[in-house]
Design an enzyme around this catalytic site. Structure first.
Site, PDB file in Angstrom:
ATOM      1  CD  GLU B 277      30.278 -34.027  29.580  1.00 13.50           C
ATOM      2  OE1 GLU B 277      29.923 -33.970  30.777  1.00 13.50           O
ATOM      3  OE2 GLU B 277      31.352 -33.574  29.172  1.00 13.50           O
ATOM      4  CD  GLU B 280      24.619 -32.359  27.327  1.00  9.88           C
ATOM      5  OE1 GLU B 280      25.262 -32.907  28.250  1.00  9.88           O
ATOM      6  OE2 GLU B 280      24.303 -31.152  27.335  1.00  9.88           O
ATOM      7  CB  CYS B 297      33.655 -32.144  35.123  1.00  7.56           C
ATOM      8  SG  CYS B 297      33.244 -33.109  33.717  1.00  7.56           S
ATOM      9  CB  SER B 317      27.840 -30.864  29.312  1.00  9.06           C
ATOM     10  OG  SER B 317      27.179 -31.971  29.893  1.00  9.06           O
ATOM     11  CE  LYS B 356      34.443 -30.578  41.149  1.00 10.98           C
ATOM     12  NZ  LYS B 356      33.339 -30.885  40.233  1.00 10.98           N
ATOM     13  CD  GLU B 359      30.233 -28.693  41.064  1.00 11.60           C
ATOM     14  OE1 GLU B 359      31.018 -29.399  41.735  1.00 11.60           O
ATOM     15  OE2 GLU B 359      29.963 -28.927  39.877  1.00 11.60           O
ATOM     16  CD  GLU B 364      22.512 -23.912  39.739  1.00  6.54           C
ATOM     17  OE1 GLU B 364      22.471 -23.070  40.655  1.00  6.54           O
ATOM     18  OE2 GLU B 364      23.490 -24.087  39.007  1.00  6.54           O
ATOM     19  CB  CYS B 494      41.326 -32.457  38.933  1.00  4.44           C
ATOM     20  SG  CYS B 494      39.887 -32.137  37.910  1.00  4.44           S
TER      21      CYS B 494
END
Lengths: 621, 656, 168
Positions: B277, B280, B297, B317, B356, B359, B364, B494
């Site tokens: 990251e 990037e 994230c 990102s 999550k 996710e 993907e 989190c």
């Protein structure tokens, strides 16, 4: 309009024009009479007068003539359509379109149509002037003064009758002085709680905020109440005038009127009135040249009784679900859109111009010491004269029911009056001579509420009445707080059990226990008062409850579950018609002999009673 | 200092918002279902009533404390009032407590037992509504809802999502998504905060415990677990250990005891994320392209952008989240090291997070029938599994993480708290400074700027999606400019995730955060690029930061998502030509409605109403290129009247 | 045929309504009232559209639309008959009216709209015409002192009128 005097000038000039009317025929155009066809009568009369070249109205530059005008509600809806001839005060009832010609014809000759005059039931007395009719003679119409006398769709008539002259006076005074005048007059909110209106205004006045609002609560949802509807329909400008004065006194620039969706005519009349007021410079910017700006918007309700509650109402205007919020903060601190807000109901605002015009001391002479003024009541139920009435505070129930209301039909005896709708309670014969005002009713566990008064006779089951109201509040609970949402549901379940004959003595104590919890714990007024009908009937008619649960009978003979049908042998000719109509085949027998009803399969529909040509089937409680 | 009287004793107070807090600080916990200090006051449960001098009952949550007030909290009247109120609630509640997810954490059950409710005398109000199991993250059981509205206010006020709301009224009142749709059919981002505040089992975290057990018990599966940073500082709360104390070694031990083969640390993959990251970000700053760069994230945040700010998906990102990077290198790289097929490995995540769970099921991350990460358990589920297995925490040995992916720097650990991702990235970019205090703390929106290679780097750090909404609107309207924005959907990051043990009080989030910063302080290494294991992974596998291979395995693409399935029919012709005009938010703002009016007029003028089917739809998933029009299945972007007419004409010709 | 025209006209109208209320969320109830006048109910797609246009969540619009009794998410009849079951009307046997009209229109407690979408039958708690109890309201018109026979006659007239209109 630029100067404060112009209202007075206008009033005089309109008055002069009205004086050219030799006669005015008023056709009631309240919701009640409209539904009985009054508008057709009005149209017919107008056409006739024009044909005869007799017609005059406030704008016609004619030397003299007869005016015919639609008017607001006279309150005596039972007798509609009502036509009144002024200045003779002839009061015609139950008029039909076919009568129009005769009325116009005779009116033009100054004659009277005797057959249409009101006859006092029982006595057969005919009254020429409406003032002598007991229904009116015992009333004191102050707030309703214009209702039925002026054309509510013409601002000029309101002005000619002294309208907006209170408004033209206020700009000489400071907002504090106006608040003080209303405080001195001890005007109390007519919507239920009876909170002093002037104090509320002063609280809002003292709030530091650029934006403040005046909100008029026209969400009259109590079943059995239509005072506010009649005022909005019959004298909309009076409400508007009261609101502008409240705006000036509190520092608000914008007003809202929240009207029930069920009152389309009220919405229409208010809209017309607002437009006319804007045209006359009475609403909008620089009102009457005073530099004061105020305008009014109408919000139509969408069908939720709870929106009559202040914070639910403001929430609804804001475009939300009408759910009450916790207090504090009060509406006067954080109301509509979170801004300080004056919130009063229609009748309260309608009182304001009178107080400003005649002074607080005049107002204090009406009514009782702590509840001055008058109160409008909707008188309905088992009573001879149903309708809208206005009496000074402190009038007794006896005067209302027997003098104004003409007593109970069919000479039945008076059992109770349910006052204040689903939030109120009932009063019994022992309260007939109690002077009615905010405090006396509060002491009796009832409340004025918005003023619905449902008279109940001996044949009414009080348990069923309580169930009816419980059903209403349960359906109308917003569902926010636990005691109201869950408690009213439980209470209704118990009430239904009792009227179905399945209740037990334990159910009654459970009912009382939950009622107390709902009353003490609910978030808003709707919930806090929801148990009132049950609690007051339990207080005054406990024996009826006991009869239902202990002896499985309904003393009033009204609850279906306890009804029994029996065929009287001696009267039955054995024709068999009853058996034919019985939907469950519960009736059997041989032709030409007495028939029998099997009570097990009888569903108590009563079809046989109507079918029997010999009156042989009796209903037993 | 002002005073008031509680149960006859003087109590001082200062600036408490309401009586309830004064009473709480005094040491009495009044029951309440609908009061949360972070949400607006609702005042509906009527449990926190107290009695004032006039013997009236007032709700403590909505009464400001006043000097000289005299209140009582437990009079006979109050006790009775609370008991009957509770009994009324229970009457309408599905009382299958033993099989309920919330069981021990259920406030309703706890109060009923504390108050000694032994019988519910009212009957007949229990509903029987189907449970909504459609979401990967949460389960909604309306039969257990007590309508306190905590979830509604959480979703709306704190998360700015507003996907559930009150509907109907009175006895029919209910909490549900619009049109009573399933959660999977509406714009739920899966943050699970609704479940975290729900006092009963009406909204609970979806359980994947069964899948975890079956993988562990399947001998043909090699189970590799990862533990997210925030899990270790909350886990102990459930076992009466020190609040905020780090328990990673206990968790490792517990998982091994249950039968997990390898236990690694998500902080390691967080280090890896930081490497990618930071690179990037440097690239983007250099090119000045698609700034600000948003962290990705947090899957709830990613979905929020996809749904509400589709035009900003290009700013996210492309780095996979640490959880997904972990899945990638375990399945793509570590499997070979172990000599296993990737399908033989089950990746088990222990996360503080409910999003999550969704996710890991994104397309993907799916390869054939397999996902990079197979099962996601929340901290709470792990605790339940440990209890189910009968493991006695006090008898466990402390065990270290397995290697090579059990080693992380302080930067990776900070990922568990708001500001942590930004700080970890800054450490890599800066190379000298260790502590970046401006990005720490629980403020909803934090801003900072740092010099980087002679340029001012503007950073914003946000937690709570309603704060993200504020920031996004500022960015969209050009009122604010940033280079780098870190967003975590849950307030506090989190550590405040919905999968964590229920927070006992407001302080627990702070303690958890402190636990993470303590771990960071103890760690010798603070920069991801100093992590020798990371260096090794790049050497052995990826060939360097930001390489093509790194992109292939550690990066992903985000897309705009369709929000509504429905469409509004406008002209119903024979359907020879089918035109759909998107009137979703982005297209609407770009003038889709005017376009519709023009097309409509054209169709009428040319008398095409018999042949054309015209529909307005809500999203054709090309939000950045609107107005979007679909003609006979083909998508056209950046359309205007002329182009649509041209298409219609050409279609007409081909049709003839 | 009327279908095609009305779909389009309705949608244009919805946009006019939203514009007239300046896409202001506080005007939501007025917007819904006016939209309902167009469609005679509130279609789901349109509610989603309104939510988008006034920048609030669909769940909020749905919450408001289901809170108020006058909003309907299912198609309503052209004529909405509201039978008053307030205290005064109840005391004067409004229940008989409900039974009679339901029978006449083939409706039940759970089915309030006729299949031809001509009539919807509802009970309301009070229409404020207590002096004329029992009262009913058909769209905006109040009818007082209604007997089952009188109610049936009123309906017959409407049905006849509609039939004539359709033939023209």
């Amino acid at each position: 309009m630029n100067s404060n005097h112009s209202i007075t000038d206008l009033a005089m000039s309109y008055k002069r024009k009205i004086d050219r009317e030799k006669m005015r025929i008023l056709v009631c155009a309240g919701t009640g009479c409209v539904s009985s066809g009054s508008l057709k009568i009005y149209e017919a009369m107008k056409k006739l007068l024009i044909e005869k070249d007799l017609y005059i109205d406030i704008d016609l530059n004619k030397e003299e003539g007869i005016n015919v005008s639609p008017s607001g509600c006279h309150g005596f809806c039972e007798m509609g359509p009502i036509v009144m001839i002024m200045p003779q005060k002839y009061f015609y009832v139950k008029v039909k379109v076919e009568d129009a010609e005769e009325i116009v014809e005779k009116a033009s000759r100054g004659e009277i149509v005797e057959r249409l005059l009101y006859k006092e039931p029982g006595k057969g007395l005919i009254h020429f002037s409406y003032e002598n009719i007991p229904f009116y003679s015992k009333q004191k119409r102050v707030v309703l003064e214009n209702c039925g006398k002026i054309n509510p769709e013409n601002i000029k008539e309101y002005i000619a009758n002294g309208g907006y002259s209170a408004l033209s006076k206020i700009f000489e005074l400071s907002p504090e002085e106006i608040c003080q005048e209303v405080i001195t007059a001890k005007l109390r909110g007519r919507g239920g709680g009876g909170f002093p209106a002037g104090e509320k205004w002063f609280q809002v006045y003292n709030q530091k905020s650029d934006i403040k609002y005046v909100v008029c609560n026209g969400d009259e949802g109590d079943p059995g109440a239509f005072m506010d509807r009649s005022i909005m329909e019959g004298d909309p400008h009076r409400v508007i005038e009261g609101m502008i004065i409240a705006g000036y006194a509190s520092g608000a620039r914008q007003g809202y009127i929240y009207v029930r969706a069920e009152y389309p005519l009220a919405v229409k009349r208010l809209k017309t009135a607002i437009m006319q007021a804007r045209d006359f410079g009475i609403l909008g910017t620089d009102i009457l040249g005073s530099n004061f700006n105020f305008d009014i918007k109408i919000n139509k309700g969408a069908g939720a009784f709870v929106c009559g509650e202040g914070s639910a109402l403001t929430s609804s205007i804001e475009g939300n679900r009408g759910m009450p919020r916790t207090r504090p903060p009060r509406t006067s601190e954080k109301g509509l859109f979170g801004k300080p807000t004056v919130l009063n109901n229609v009748e309260t605002f309608a009182n304001v111009p009178l107080i400003i015009l005649n002074g607080a001391h005049w107002y204090l002479k009406l009514g009782t010491e702590n509840s001055p003024g008058t109160k409008a009541f909707a008188l309905t139920g088992n009573i001879n004269n149903t309708g809208l009435i206005e009496v000074p505070m402190g009038t007794t129930l006896r005067e209302i029911i027997y003098d104004i209301g003409g007593g109970i039909p069919e000479n039945k005896s008076f059992k109770a009056v349910q006052i204040g709708g689903p939030s109120g309670g009932c009063l019994t014969p022992e309260h007939l001579d109690t002077p009615l005002d905010f405090d006396s009713l509060d002491n009796l566990g009832a409340m004025i509420g918005s003023g619905g008064m449902v008279v109940l006779d001996e044949k009414t089951c009080m348990v069923e009445v309580a169930r009816f109201f419980m059903n209403f509040t349960q359906k109308e609970s917003c569902g926010k707080c636990v005691p109201c949402r869950e408690g009213t549901k439980v209470m209704l379940n118990i009430m239904e059990k009792i009227v179905k004959g399945q209740g037990t003595i334990e159910d009654i104590s459970l009912l009382e226990e939950v009622a107390e919890v709902v009353k003490r714990g609910s978030l808003c007024g709707l919930g806090k008062t929801a148990p009132n009908p049950v609690l007051t009937t339990l207080q005054y008619f406990r024996d009826e409850y006991m009869a239902h649960v202990k002896y499985h009978m309904c003393p009033a003979g009204q609850c279906e579950a306890f009804k029994k049908y029996r065929i009287e042998d001696s009267a039955c000719k054995g024709c068999g018609k009853c058996a034919k109509v019985c939907p469950t085949g519960a009736i059997s027998g041989e032709l030409k002999k007495a028939f029998m009803i099997n009570t097990e399969s009888c569903i108590k529909c009563g079809a046989c009673v109507t079918a029997c040509p010999f009156n042989a089937i009796k209903e037993e409680a | 200092m002002k005073t008031l009287t509680i149960n006859g004793r003087e109590v001082s107070f200062t600036d408490e918002k309401n009586l309830l807090e004064v009473i709480h600080n005094y040491g009495i916990e009044l029951p309440t279902f609908c009061y949360h200090s972070e949400l607006s006051t609702y005042g509906a449960c009527r449990m926190c009533l107290v009695e004032n001098e006039k013997k009236q009952l007032i709700a403590a949550c909505s009464t400001p404390p006043k000097e000289g007030m005299k209140i009582k909290t437990h009079t006979d009247k109050l006790q009775k009032q609370r008991r009957v109120t509770l009994e009324l609630l229970l009457a309408g509640h599905d009382r299958e407590c033993t099989t309920c997810h919330k069981n021990d954490d259920c406030k309703l059950r706890k109060l009923a037992s504390d108050m000694g409710i032994e019988e519910v005398r009212f009957s007949g109000n229990i509903k029987n509504i189907e449970v909504d199991n459609s979401s990967f993250s949460i389960t909604r059981n309306p039969n257990k809802c007590i309508l306190c509205g905590d979830c509604v206010r959480m979703c709306q006020e704190v998360q700015g999502v507003g996907v559930i709301g009150f509907a109907y009224r009175g006895a029919d009142a209910a909490v549900m998504p619009a049109f009573n749709k399933l959660l999977s059919e509406v714009n739920c981002v899966g943050c699970g905060q609704c479940a975290a505040v729900c006092p009963t089992g009406a909204i609970s975290v979806k359980s994947n415990i069964e899948e975890a057990w079956s993988a562990i018990n399947d001998d043909s599966k090699y189970v590799v677990a990862q533990i997210a940073p925030a899990v270790r500082v909350a886990f102990g709360e459930a076992f009466g250990l020190k609040d905020g104390g780090a328990c990673e070694n206990l968790i490792v031990s517990a998982l091994k005891t249950i039968g997990v083969n390898k236990v690694f640390d998500t902080c390691f993959s967080a280090d890896l994320t930081v490497m990618e990251e930071a690179k990037e970000l440097e690239d983007k700053i250099e090119k000045g392209l698609n700034l600000p760069l948003f962290t990705s994230c947090c899957p709830a945040w990613v979905k929020y952008v996809e749904l509400k700010y589709p035009d900003f998906t290009k700013n996210l990102s492309t780095c996979k989240s640490p959880q997904q990077m972990f899945g990638s290198f375990v399945k793509d790289y570590y499997a070979k090291e172990l000599g296993l097929e990737s399908s033989d490995i089950t990746v088990l995540s222990i996360m503080p997070c409910t999003a999550k769970k969704e996710e890991c099921k994104r397309d993907e991350f799916k390869h054939g029938d397999h996902y990079d990460v197979d099962v996601v358990l929340t901290t709470q589920e792990l605790i339940r599994m440990i209890r189910e297995a009968g493991i006695m925490i006090e008898k466990l040995k402390h065990e270290p993480f397995d290697m090579p992916f059990g080693f992380s720097t302080g930067g990776g650990i900070l990922f568990g708290s708001t500001g942590g991702v930004a700080e970890a990235a800054l450490r890599v970019l800066d190379g000298e400074v260790k502590e970046f205090h401006a990005v720490r703390g629980f403020q909803g929106i934090k801003e900072a700027s740092y010099d980087h290679k002679g340029k001012k780097l503007k950073i914003a750090v946000v937690s709570g999606l309603s704060n993200a909404k504020i920031l996004m609107d500022r960015i969209r309207t050009g009122r604010s400019h940033y280079d780098f924005v870190e967003v975590m959907a849950c307030p506090g990051g989190c550590i405040g995730g919905a999968g964590q043990p229920i927070q006992k009080n407001i302080g627990s989030r702070e303690k958890r955060a402190k636990g993470l910063y303590d771990l960071d302080n103890k760690n010798q290494l603070c920069r991801a690029n100093d992590n020798p294991m990371i260096t090794k992974l790049y050497e052995n596998w990826l060939g360097g930061v930001g390489t093509k291979k790194a992109h292939q395995h550690l990066h992903t693409q985000f897309r705009q998502r369709r929000r509504f399935e429905s469409s509004i029919p406008l002209i119903k012709g024979s359907g020879t030509i089918n035109i759909k005009i998107c009137i979703g938010t982005s297209c609407y703002l770009k003038g889709a409605y005017d376009l519709y009016k023009e097309v409509d007029q054209y169709i009428k003028e040319k008398e095409l109403t018999h042949t054309v089917n015209l529909e307005a739809t809500f999203c054709l998933e090309k939000c950045t290129e609107g107005p979007v029009v679909e003609i006979d299945g083909e998508l056209f972007t950046h359309t205007d009247k002329a182009s649509v007419i041209q298409y219609i004409e050409s279609f007409k010709e081909t049709a003839q | 045929m009327s279908d095609i025209k009305s779909l389009n006209r309705n949608f244009l109208k919805v946009n006019e309504i939203i514009e007239a209320h300046h896409s202001d969320p506080s005007e939501l109830i007025s917007i819904l009232q006016e939209v309902q006048e167009e469609y005679r109910y509130l279609p789901e797609e349109i509610l989603n559209y309104i939510a988008m246009a006034v920048h609030i969540s669909p769940s909020k619009v749905f919450g408001v639309a289901t809170f108020y009794e006058n909003f309907s998410l299912a198609p309503k009849g052209k004529y909405i008959i509201r039978i008053c079951d307030g205290t005064a009307c109840h005391v004067r046997k409004s229940t008989e009216l409900i039974v009679a009209l339901r029978k006449k229109l083939g409706l039940t407690e759970n089915k309030d709209t006729t299949d031809d979408l001509l009539f919807t039958l509802q009970t309301v708690s009070c229409i404020g015409a207590c002096g004329l109890a029992p009262a009913i309201m058909i769209n905006e018109e109040v009818h007082g002192k209604v007997t089952p026979e009188k109610a049936e006659m009123i309906l017959e007239e409407i049905i006849k009128r509609e039939r004539v209109n359709n033939e023209q």
